[in-house]
Scaffold this active site. Structure first.
Site, short mmCIF file in Angstrom:
data_model
loop_
_atom_site.label_atom_id
_atom_site.label_comp_id
_atom_site.label_asym_id
_atom_site.label_seq_id
_atom_site.Cartn_x
_atom_site.Cartn_y
_atom_site.Cartn_z
N ARG A 1 -22.40 105.86 13.35
CA ARG A 1 -21.27 105.19 14.04
C ARG A 1 -21.62 104.81 15.48
O ARG A 1 -20.77 104.87 16.38
CB ARG A 1 -20.00 106.07 14.03
CG ARG A 1 -19.50 106.43 12.67
CD ARG A 1 -19.05 105.22 11.84
NE ARG A 1 -18.84 105.64 10.47
CZ ARG A 1 -19.79 105.54 9.51
NH1 ARG A 1 -20.95 104.97 9.75
NH2 ARG A 1 -19.54 105.96 8.30
N SER B 1 -10.72 106.95 10.47
CA SER B 1 -11.11 108.26 11.02
C SER B 1 -11.03 108.24 12.54
O SER B 1 -11.55 107.34 13.19
CB SER B 1 -12.54 108.59 10.61
OG SER B 1 -12.60 108.77 9.21
N GLU C 1 -14.32 108.84 17.32
CA GLU C 1 -14.92 107.64 16.72
C GLU C 1 -14.16 106.41 17.21
O GLU C 1 -14.76 105.38 17.51
CB GLU C 1 -14.86 107.72 15.19
CG GLU C 1 -15.44 106.49 14.52
CD GLU C 1 -15.57 106.62 13.01
OE1 GLU C 1 -15.88 107.73 12.52
OE2 GLU C 1 -15.36 105.61 12.31
C1 FAD Z 1 -7.76 101.79 7.03
C2 FAD Z 1 -9.06 101.90 7.80
C3 FAD Z 1 -10.21 102.35 7.15
C4 FAD Z 1 -11.42 102.46 7.84
N1 FAD Z 1 -12.52 102.92 7.17
C5 FAD Z 1 -13.70 102.97 7.81
C6 FAD Z 1 -14.88 103.41 7.12
O1 FAD Z 1 -14.86 103.74 5.94
N2 FAD Z 1 -16.06 103.41 7.80
C7 FAD Z 1 -16.14 103.03 9.12
O2 FAD Z 1 -17.24 103.02 9.67
N3 FAD Z 1 -15.04 102.62 9.80
C8 FAD Z 1 -13.84 102.58 9.18
N4 FAD Z 1 -12.72 102.16 9.87
C9 FAD Z 1 -12.83 101.82 11.30
C10 FAD Z 1 -13.11 100.34 11.60
O3 FAD Z 1 -12.68 99.48 10.55
C11 FAD Z 1 -14.58 100.07 11.90
O4 FAD Z 1 -15.03 100.84 13.01
C12 FAD Z 1 -14.85 98.59 12.19
O5 FAD Z 1 -16.23 98.36 12.20
C13 FAD Z 1 -14.27 98.11 13.51
O6 FAD Z 1 -14.34 96.70 13.54
P1 FAD Z 1 -13.26 95.83 14.34
O7 FAD Z 1 -13.60 94.41 14.21
O8 FAD Z 1 -11.90 96.22 13.94
O9 FAD Z 1 -13.59 96.29 15.82
P2 FAD Z 1 -12.57 96.63 16.98
O10 FAD Z 1 -11.78 97.85 16.61
O11 FAD Z 1 -11.82 95.43 17.38
O12 FAD Z 1 -13.60 97.03 18.13
C14 FAD Z 1 -14.49 98.12 17.98
C15 FAD Z 1 -15.52 98.07 19.12
O13 FAD Z 1 -16.35 96.94 18.95
C16 FAD Z 1 -16.27 96.05 20.06
N5 FAD Z 1 -16.34 94.70 19.50
C17 FAD Z 1 -15.60 94.20 18.46
N6 FAD Z 1 -16.00 92.95 18.15
C18 FAD Z 1 -17.00 92.64 19.01
C19 FAD Z 1 -17.82 91.47 19.20
N7 FAD Z 1 -17.71 90.39 18.44
N8 FAD Z 1 -18.75 91.50 20.19
C20 FAD Z 1 -18.88 92.60 20.98
N9 FAD Z 1 -18.14 93.72 20.86
C21 FAD Z 1 -17.21 93.74 19.88
C22 FAD Z 1 -14.99 96.41 20.78
O14 FAD Z 1 -15.07 96.16 22.16
C23 FAD Z 1 -14.88 97.91 20.50
O15 FAD Z 1 -15.67 98.64 21.39
C24 FAD Z 1 -11.48 102.08 9.21
C25 FAD Z 1 -10.33 101.62 9.86
C26 FAD Z 1 -9.13 101.53 9.17
C27 FAD Z 1 -7.90 101.01 9.88
#
Ligand code: FAD
Length: 303
Positions: A176, A226, A296
């Site tokens: 992660r 998580s 996380e």
């Molecule tokens: C129901 C649910 C289930 C989930 N299951 C999992 C799982 O099984 N495994 C897992 O690893 N995670 C899981 N997650 C967490 C999450 O989906 C992941 O961490 C995902 O990768 C985050 O992506 P995001 O686009 O939503 O990023 P955001 O939450 O919008 O941002 C996360 C980080 O990335 C940065 N960021 C985002 N996009 C960019 C970009 N284009 N350029 C630069 N920086 C950027 C942000 O500044 C921040 O620091 C889950 C979440 C939910 C709600």
């Protein structure tokens, strides 16, 4: 700063939408978060470049988000500009077993494109609601794989507003985590490498995996998945459950009854409710097991 007039100026430079005092709860899966002073939803890569340059020229702090599925935005909101890499950068194309996708595409969309084309390696992505940019930042993954297994490279904009290519080897992936966390960089495009695999097999495996996830995870309430990383050799959920924290509640934030490492928003939870609950959980796990839990989810903004 007069964000209304800055928004007008920025809007004249870009095709996407520019908003002032945008509630971040509209852009996080927890449905929590105060206002962003200035918010841009870019229509394409050129909009991103314009917005980053505009922020730099006007000394506006810049925060990049994706689908907001790993974010806790504090109740005071985010000062400066929030740039959401989303639908404007969400195209996916395929050549053989190589996939090229905008950083705003979602992991389940990447998994679906791979499945339809008979490309294996992306099954893990089907149940994670993140954008590809956020997924790279977080090295998102599940029991059956993670970003680092299939990513080839990322095209990004650096703080000098230059397009750069970052091969996987330079991203220092671990559990992660990637070197990009906390860096002033915007991921724009991603290249992935899978392998030939029958669509039918991928489909069956994905269905089984998704129904297992569904059975283990809370449904129907806003969450961010998580909350804590698993400590080495153990599970955060196991430790939290052993401390009898399931059902522990602060305001409308509750430790899920179904999965102890998830906090659900029962309706009107604030970031402060979640942060207070997080501290309570950490304290109990520390006292009982001597283990320090690390977040996380990423916390942004002001109290
Ligand atoms: C129901 C649910 C289930 C989930 N299951 C999992 C799982 O099984 N495994 C897992 O690893 N995670 C899981 N997650 C967490 C999450 O989906 C992941 O961490 C995902 O990768 C985050 O992506 P995001 O686009 O939503 O990023 P955001 O939450 O919008 O941002 C996360 C980080 O990335 C940065 N960021 C985002 N996009 C960019 C970009 N284009 N350029 C630069 N920086 C950027 C942000 O500044 C921040 O620091 C889950 C979440 C939910 C709600």
């Amino acid at each position: 700063m007069n964000y209304t007039s800055l928004a007008g100026e920025l809007q004249s430079l870009v095709k996407g939408t520019v908003l002032v005092k945008e509630p971040m709860k509209k852009h996080t899966t927890w449905r929590i978060g105060g206002n962003a002073d200035l918010f841009i939803n870019p229509a394409d890569k050129e909009d991103v470049r314009q917005a980053v340059e505009f922020a730099r020229n006007n000394q506006i702090p810049l925060t990049v988000i994706g689908n907001g599925s790993n974010l806790l935005v504090k109740d005071g909101g985010i000062r400066g500009m929030v740039l959401k890499v989303g639908r404007g950068l969400a195209g996916i194309s395929l050549e053989g077993t190589t996939l090229k996708a905008g950083a705003g595409a979602l992991l389940p969309e990447l998994a679906a494109a791979a499945r339809q084309a008979g490309v294996g390696g992306f099954e893990f992505a089907a149940g994670i609601p993140g954008s590809l940019g956020g997924a790279v930042l977080m090295n998102a993954g599940a029991i059956n794989g993670c970003v680092a297994d299939v990513l080839v490279s990322v095209v990004a904009l650096d703080e000098e507003n230059r397009f750069i290519i970052l091969p996987k080897d330079e991203l220092n992936f671990s559990y992660r985590s990637s070197i990009l966390q906390g860096k002033p960089i915007v991921c724009l495009e991603t290249i992935w490498q899978g392998f030939p695999k029958k669509s039918e097999t991928i489909k069956e495996e994905t269905q089984q995996y998704l129904s297992k996830r569904k059975a283990a995870q809370p449904q129907g309430y806003p969450t961010a998945g998580s909350v804590f990383k698993n400590p080495d050799g153990d599970y955060a959920g196991r430790l939290i459950e052993a401390c009898a924290c399931k059902g522990l509640r602060v305001g409308d934030a509750e430790v899920s009854q179904k999965h102890a490492n998830w906090i659900v928003n029962l309706g009107q939870a604030t970031a402060q409710d979640v942060l207070t609950l997080i501290e309570k959980i950490k304290r109990q796990v520390q006292e009982r097991f001597g283990t320090t839990l690390h977040l996380e989810v990423r916390v942004l903004g002001e109290d």
